[in-house]
Design an enzyme around this catalytic site. Structure first.
Site, PDB file in Angstrom:
ATOM      1  CB  SER A 227      -4.319  22.029  51.634  1.00 13.11           C
ATOM      2  OG  SER A 227      -4.648  21.955  53.009  1.00 13.11           O
TER       3      SER A 227
ATOM      4  CE1 TYR B 101      -3.506  27.609  52.921  1.00 12.63           C
ATOM      5  CE2 TYR B 101      -4.850  25.770  53.647  1.00 12.63           C
ATOM      6  CZ  TYR B 101      -3.647  26.261  53.184  1.00 12.63           C
ATOM      7  OH  TYR B 101      -2.594  25.407  52.953  1.00 12.63           O
TER       8      TYR B 101
HETATM    9  P1  NAD Z   1       6.017  28.769  53.760  1.00 10.69           P
HETATM   10  O1  NAD Z   1       5.356  29.957  54.361  1.00 10.69           O
HETATM   11  O2  NAD Z   1       7.108  28.096  54.521  1.00 10.69           O
HETATM   12  O3  NAD Z   1       6.588  29.180  52.310  1.00 10.69           O
HETATM   13  C1  NAD Z   1       5.778  29.919  51.408  1.00 10.69           C
HETATM   14  C2  NAD Z   1       6.567  30.263  50.152  1.00 10.69           C
HETATM   15  O4  NAD Z   1       5.697  31.000  49.272  1.00 10.69           O
HETATM   16  C3  NAD Z   1       7.769  31.167  50.422  1.00 10.69           C
HETATM   17  O5  NAD Z   1       8.828  30.779  49.560  1.00 10.69           O
HETATM   18  C4  NAD Z   1       7.279  32.556  50.012  1.00 10.69           C
HETATM   19  O6  NAD Z   1       8.312  33.408  49.546  1.00 10.69           O
HETATM   20  C5  NAD Z   1       6.341  32.204  48.869  1.00 10.69           C
HETATM   21  N1  NAD Z   1       5.339  33.251  48.615  1.00 10.69           N
HETATM   22  C6  NAD Z   1       4.323  33.653  49.432  1.00 10.69           C
HETATM   23  N2  NAD Z   1       3.641  34.654  48.833  1.00 10.69           N
HETATM   24  C7  NAD Z   1       4.229  34.870  47.620  1.00 10.69           C
HETATM   25  C8  NAD Z   1       3.990  35.778  46.539  1.00 10.69           C
HETATM   26  N3  NAD Z   1       2.976  36.678  46.560  1.00 10.69           N
HETATM   27  N4  NAD Z   1       4.784  35.717  45.450  1.00 10.69           N
HETATM   28  C9  NAD Z   1       5.809  34.838  45.400  1.00 10.69           C
HETATM   29  N5  NAD Z   1       6.079  33.949  46.389  1.00 10.69           N
HETATM   30  C10 NAD Z   1       5.302  33.982  47.477  1.00 10.69           C
HETATM   31  O7  NAD Z   1       4.842  27.752  53.401  1.00 10.69           O
HETATM   32  P2  NAD Z   1       4.794  26.124  53.322  1.00 10.69           P
HETATM   33  O8  NAD Z   1       4.256  25.595  54.599  1.00 10.69           O
HETATM   34  O9  NAD Z   1       6.086  25.590  52.801  1.00 10.69           O
HETATM   35  O10 NAD Z   1       3.634  25.945  52.247  1.00 10.69           O
HETATM   36  C11 NAD Z   1       3.893  25.723  50.868  1.00 10.69           C
HETATM   37  C12 NAD Z   1       2.602  25.307  50.187  1.00 10.69           C
HETATM   38  O11 NAD Z   1       2.090  24.116  50.805  1.00 10.69           O
HETATM   39  C13 NAD Z   1       1.473  26.346  50.280  1.00 10.69           C
HETATM   40  O12 NAD Z   1       0.742  26.343  49.070  1.00 10.69           O
HETATM   41  C14 NAD Z   1       0.622  25.824  51.422  1.00 10.69           C
HETATM   42  O13 NAD Z   1      -0.708  26.275  51.332  1.00 10.69           O
HETATM   43  C15 NAD Z   1       0.742  24.332  51.190  1.00 10.69           C
HETATM   44  N6  NAD Z   1       0.433  23.474  52.352  1.00 10.69           N
HETATM   45  C16 NAD Z   1       1.168  23.571  53.496  1.00 10.69           C
HETATM   46  C17 NAD Z   1       0.864  22.730  54.554  1.00 10.69           C
HETATM   47  C18 NAD Z   1       1.625  22.764  55.849  1.00 10.69           C
HETATM   48  O14 NAD Z   1       1.201  22.065  56.781  1.00 10.69           O
HETATM   49  N7  NAD Z   1       2.710  23.505  55.963  1.00 10.69           N
HETATM   50  C19 NAD Z   1      -0.184  21.816  54.438  1.00 10.69           C
HETATM   51  C20 NAD Z   1      -0.906  21.748  53.264  1.00 10.69           C
HETATM   52  C21 NAD Z   1      -0.569  22.588  52.209  1.00 10.69           C
END
Ligand code: NAD
Length: 263
Positions: free
Chosen positions: A154, A167
């Protein structure tokens, strides 16, 4: 003399027939990663914590791409569940060539009110779990002498913000987890890199996108002057899991519209 590329020359980006597990691919960034891999000829395990959401996403992806897609549900923080889940994927789709450690969570609280339970949950899902899943998948990759692991980092791997210290610590940890796995696995023909998204519109950030003041901060602070879309991340993922990146190891690539390059 003019040399032309033969149409038979293999593309350095070809991943046809590879088997991929994308954790947290029932929605959001992970689902877009799964779609990119499936559209590029890989067999894909769609994974999540919610069985109904995961199965629906896998079925829709199989319909859309025609790829071999398998739904698997397990808690990435539970070592026994990880072991069983990886075995289930390997039984359904074959040995895992590509692991994308993407499942992640976010919780926001003022520092002095941050509940210990949320601190533990963030560190478990965002940092402990990528170690557990990589450790398990590495067994087969080491035996075969090849594999690609991509961890989702991130901009918070490098830049802090108030109210999300756990985080930020977890995503900072991903940079060193990636280097550590590189140290352990590179000699076995395995490449481990991290992809660090900027601010991307997903369920995780839905409330922030709707928050006008926060959205104005994001677009003002991002040199590209916009929120990222999940599709912005796919090309970098496909590069990192392809033969084109066979000598790229232990790196974190920021796909953030320039945010971490500019103050
Ligand atoms: P999201 O909430 O849309 O999806 C999260 C996914 O993780 C889901 O499929 C959920 O089922 C799964 N998950 C959560 N806890 C779990 C567990 N204990 N066991 C199994 N599965 C689990 O999130 P997103 O925005 O798509 O983020 C995905 C990744 O990208 C994350 O690592 C997040 O930190 C990172 N990220 C997101 C952003 C953003 O702006 N959205 C920016 C930087 C990094």
């Amino acid at each position: 003399m003019t040399t032309t590329l033969s149409s038979a020359a293999p593309s350095p980006f070809d991943i046809t027939g590879r088997t991929a597990l994308v954790t947290g691919s029932s929605r959001g960034i992970g689902l877009t990663f799964a779609r990119g891999l499936a559209s590029s000829g890989a067999r894909v395990a769609v994974h999540g914590i919610d069985a109904a959401e995961t199965e629906a996403a896998a079925a829709a992806l199989a319909d859309e791409t025609g790829a071999q897609v398998h739904a698997v549900t397990f808690d990435v923080t539970d070592a026994a569940a990880v072991r069983a889940g990886v075995a289930d994927v390997e039984a359904a789709l074959g040995s895992i060539d590509i692991l994308v450690n993407n499942a992640g969570i976010q919780r926001r609280h003022p520092l002095v009110e941050f509940p210990e339970s949320d601190l533990d949950a963030i560190l478990a899902v965002n940092l402990k779990a990528p170690f557990l899943v990589a450790q398990r998948v590495a067994v087969g990759m080491i035996a075969r002498g090849s594999g690609k692991i991509v961890n989702t980092a991130s901009v918070q791997s490098q830049l802090a913000r108030p109210s999300i210290t756990p985080y930020s610590a977890s995503k900072g940890g991903i940079v060193m987890l990636t280097r550590g796995l590189c140290a352990d696995l590179a000699a076995h023909g395995i490449q481990v890199n991290a992809l660090a998204p900027g601010y991307i519109e997903t369920d995780l950030t839905r409330a922030l996108v709707k928050d006008e003041a926060f959205s104005a901060w994001v677009t003002g602070r991002t040199p590209a002057a916009r929120w990222g879309q999940v599709e912005d991340l796919v090309g970098t993922l496909l590069y990192l899991v392809s033969p084109a990146a066979d000598f790229v190891n232990g790196q974190t690539i920021f796909v953030d519209g320039g945010m971490t390059a500019v103050v």
